[in-house]
Enzyme design. Sequence first.
Site, PDB file in Angstrom:
ATOM      1  N   GLU A  57       0.812  -1.214   0.000  1.00  0.00           N
ATOM      2  CA  GLU A  57       0.000   0.000   0.000  1.00  0.00           C
ATOM      3  C   GLU A  57       0.855   1.278   0.000  1.00  0.00           C
ATOM      4  O   GLU A  57       0.494   2.270  -0.642  1.00  0.00           O
ATOM      5  CB  GLU A  57      -0.957   0.002   1.187  1.00  0.00           C
ATOM      6  CG  GLU A  57      -2.130  -0.953   1.052  1.00  0.00           C
ATOM      7  CD  GLU A  57      -1.744  -2.421   1.192  1.00  0.00           C
ATOM      8  OE1 GLU A  57      -2.480  -3.297   0.693  1.00  0.00           O
ATOM      9  OE2 GLU A  57      -0.691  -2.681   1.818  1.00  0.00           O
ATOM     10  N   HIS A 126     -11.133  -6.158   7.785  1.00  0.00           N
ATOM     11  CA  HIS A 126     -11.821  -5.866   6.523  1.00  0.00           C
ATOM     12  C   HIS A 126     -13.085  -5.039   6.743  1.00  0.00           C
ATOM     13  O   HIS A 126     -13.962  -5.018   5.877  1.00  0.00           O
ATOM     14  CB  HIS A 126     -12.209  -7.172   5.806  1.00  0.00           C
ATOM     15  CG  HIS A 126     -11.065  -8.056   5.462  1.00  0.00           C
ATOM     16  ND1 HIS A 126     -10.453  -8.868   6.380  1.00  0.00           N
ATOM     17  CD2 HIS A 126     -10.402  -8.236   4.284  1.00  0.00           C
ATOM     18  CE1 HIS A 126      -9.467  -9.537   5.792  1.00  0.00           C
ATOM     19  NE2 HIS A 126      -9.415  -9.167   4.524  1.00  0.00           N
TER      20      HIS A 126
END
Length: 334
Positions: A57, A126
């Site tokens: 990321e 998540h």
Amino acid sequence: MNMIEAINDALDTMMGHDPDVVVFGEDVGYFGGVFRASANLQKKYGKSRVFDTPINECGIIGAAVGMAAYGLRPVPEIQFADYIYPGLDQLISEAARLRYRSAGEFTAPITVRSPFGGGIFGGQTHSQSPEALFTHVSGLKTVIPATPHDAKGLLIAAIEDNDPVIFLEPKRIYNGPFDGYYDRPSKTWKNHEGGQVPEGYYSIPLGKARTVREGAAMTVLAYGTMVHVAESVLAEKGVDAEILDLRTLWPLDIEAVEKSVEKTGKCLVIHEATRTSGFGAELVSLVQERCFYHLEAPIERVTGFDTPYPHSLEWAYFPGPVRIGEAVDRLLKD
């Protein structure tokens, strides 16, 4: 369209409109994204404009900063908002400051797309709602759509913006809002005005709230999934509330908020993220500062709890009919 289809259509529209738009991230190319938001785009535009990246990321966002400074309009996807934390330094120290640090010589027209929030039983890694982190950073814009129509128009506006935009997509309503607060699809979604998405290009200006319904009993401030939850709870209770979908958390449409609260005299803030230092705290402060002499009752706030995200108890964690109903009753009693 549902929201996934609208997002895909927005990406397709902008890639066809502007050859400088590039889409990249984990699994977004050949596979079309874990939620299929970029499906078929690589086949249409090629691997140089739609491509997969390593699971990195920091590298994804760092590469986007370089691309933007070079003149491209990168649209990186972070597969889940929970994964964005390794890239925060690139967002905060580089993307958000590039225009200021270069005295306007460089800009960072980056749109970071990411699914956020719960509702799919994704567990702690998540399901998080980190929107307040981004609203705290000068130079970043934070956008959260609640309907497919807005998702397409806001995403196009974000891609065209010359500053970095965090575009958070509430995955609980990717395929249409749930029927109120229950884990079942709404039967009325296909006929809902929010599902009607025009073909081709259109944009919705950032920083403008949407009045979901007008009312006089109180003002409800919400965004993303909570817009639909608020609608369902208030309709079930028969309360004549005015609901504002903020759409853009920052820049915030404070004029619309002021106008509504001054009319109703009461305010309820709803969001899914944890309570302490959530964006609702900023909303409460702004309403208190700007609308104090119009308030007829203390401002109410219904949020997630100050706990790690509870996998098996996520539907108890969400603001729902009981806690929202209690807050509404308190406002109506005062």
